[in-house]
Write a protein that holds these residues in place. Sequence first.
Motif, mmCIF file in Angstrom:
data_model
loop_
_atom_site.group_PDB
_atom_site.id
_atom_site.type_symbol
_atom_site.label_atom_id
_atom_site.label_comp_id
_atom_site.label_asym_id
_atom_site.label_seq_id
_atom_site.Cartn_x
_atom_site.Cartn_y
_atom_site.Cartn_z
ATOM 1 N N UNK A 151 0.829 -1.205 0.000
ATOM 2 C CA UNK A 151 0.000 0.000 0.000
ATOM 3 C C UNK A 151 0.869 1.261 0.000
ATOM 4 N N UNK A 152 2.149 1.081 -0.269
ATOM 5 C CA UNK A 152 3.125 2.156 -0.455
ATOM 6 C C UNK A 152 3.387 2.986 0.800
ATOM 7 N N UNK A 153 3.313 2.346 1.949
ATOM 8 C CA UNK A 153 3.795 2.947 3.191
ATOM 9 C C UNK A 153 5.281 2.625 3.309
ATOM 10 N N UNK A 154 6.095 3.636 3.578
ATOM 11 C CA UNK A 154 7.529 3.430 3.748
ATOM 12 C C UNK A 154 7.775 2.943 5.173
ATOM 13 N N UNK A 155 8.329 1.741 5.311
ATOM 14 C CA UNK A 155 8.532 1.147 6.633
ATOM 15 C C UNK A 155 10.008 1.054 7.009
ATOM 16 N N UNK A 156 10.913 1.341 6.068
ATOM 17 C CA UNK A 156 12.341 1.342 6.370
ATOM 18 C C UNK A 156 13.057 2.207 5.345
ATOM 19 N N UNK A 157 14.193 2.776 5.746
ATOM 20 C CA UNK A 157 14.943 3.686 4.884
ATOM 21 C C UNK A 157 16.375 3.761 5.394
ATOM 22 N N UNK A 158 17.228 4.385 4.609
ATOM 23 C CA UNK A 158 18.599 4.616 5.069
ATOM 24 C C UNK A 158 18.886 6.112 5.133
ATOM 25 N N UNK A 159 20.087 6.450 5.610
ATOM 26 C CA UNK A 159 20.435 7.860 5.780
ATOM 27 C C UNK A 159 20.436 8.619 4.473
ATOM 28 N N UNK A 160 20.871 7.969 3.387
ATOM 29 C CA UNK A 160 20.901 8.648 2.092
ATOM 30 C C UNK A 160 19.489 9.020 1.633
ATOM 31 N N UNK A 161 18.512 8.154 1.906
ATOM 32 C CA UNK A 161 17.129 8.477 1.548
ATOM 33 C C UNK A 161 16.634 9.683 2.336
ATOM 34 N N UNK B 49 13.260 12.310 1.673
ATOM 35 C CA UNK B 49 12.436 12.746 2.797
ATOM 36 C C UNK B 49 13.006 12.150 4.077
ATOM 37 N N UNK B 50 13.053 12.943 5.130
ATOM 38 C CA UNK B 50 13.495 12.418 6.421
ATOM 39 C C UNK B 50 12.287 11.733 7.072
ATOM 40 N N UNK B 51 12.114 10.470 6.730
ATOM 41 C CA UNK B 51 10.934 9.730 7.171
ATOM 42 C C UNK B 51 10.842 9.622 8.688
ATOM 43 N N UNK B 52 11.987 9.640 9.354
ATOM 44 C CA UNK B 52 11.990 9.495 10.810
ATOM 45 C C UNK B 52 11.274 10.652 11.498
ATOM 46 N N UNK B 53 11.201 11.799 10.852
ATOM 47 C CA UNK B 53 10.557 12.967 11.453
ATOM 48 C C UNK B 53 9.052 12.998 11.207
ATOM 49 N N UNK C 193 4.040 8.643 6.213
ATOM 50 C CA UNK C 193 5.160 8.062 5.457
ATOM 51 C C UNK C 193 4.682 7.325 4.215
ATOM 52 N N UNK C 194 3.482 7.577 3.806
ATOM 53 C CA UNK C 194 2.938 6.960 2.601
ATOM 54 C C UNK C 194 3.381 7.757 1.375
ATOM 55 N N UNK C 195 3.890 7.064 0.366
ATOM 56 C CA UNK C 195 4.432 7.737 -0.813
ATOM 57 C C UNK C 195 3.365 8.547 -1.535
ATOM 58 N N UNK C 196 2.151 8.022 -1.620
ATOM 59 C CA UNK C 196 1.078 8.769 -2.302
ATOM 60 C C UNK C 196 0.761 10.057 -1.558
#
Length: 283
Positions: free
Chosen positions: A126-136, A141-145, A151-154
């Motif tokens: 469903x395009x929710x971002x559940x993990x990322x790295x520092x470069x992302x 987007x700083x998903x952690x904030x 955190x959904x891409x749409x």
Amino acid sequence: MTKAPDTLGTYLRDRRLRLDPASFGFSGSRRRTPGLRREEVAQRANISPTWYTWLEQGRGGAPSADVLNRIANGLMLTEPERQHLFMLGLGHPPEARYRPVEGISPRLQRLLDAMDTTPAIVRTATWDVVAWNGAACVVMTDYATLPPMERNILRLVFCNPRVRAAQQDFDGIARFVVAAFRTDAARAGASAEITDLVSELSARSPDFERLWNDNDVGLHGEGTKRLNHAILGPIELEYSGFAVDGRPDLGLVVYNPVRSQDAERIRGLVRKRQAAAAGEVAG
């Protein structure tokens, strides 16, 4: 001529004999063989003991998908084991069943973190971002904030002004995102789960509503993403989408900088972010 063993029956018997009767509340006394009895599996699967016996003996014809699902539950099969059961019984995988993602393995997170110049994310069907790295975080987007719901891409593409402004070709990206999202959700059996999200985005974004109503479908695959980055300026990234083995609910997307100088500048931003985070912890 010796008759070849029935593969479905052999597999069912093997799984049955591996189970501990006591863990299912069955008595372990007076058993000549290990595992559950056939009638106990039938009881757990809510099917006829005779029908289950016939399946193990290779008799009675092909079972239905419903019967195979009941047996899979009764035998406590893992998802890969359930898929194998369907391949043996019906010759094709089971219908996709969407289940919310609880997270990723530490091993997969370490893989993301090892890519210090390559933005990478893991997203659900469903395009929710559940993990990322520092470069992302420094490039996209700083998903952690963000709260998990945001955190959904749409939602980011259609409802976040900063993310929208960063796209060099918003119309092309928007059409591609909606088409690929529709395909992923359908493949994962998540069409019902995205109903509320689609209604919300249609109300918030006329662009999304128009594109969704076009009913286009597409694949994420590979391509090029061009961004107007606040610090790096125009940047070009080649992206590739990968399935996470054993996790059909997850997709890994890796964005590789086209120019080597951009990769080095991304590494610099990642190091600054890490240093800032270390300073906050020390403080």
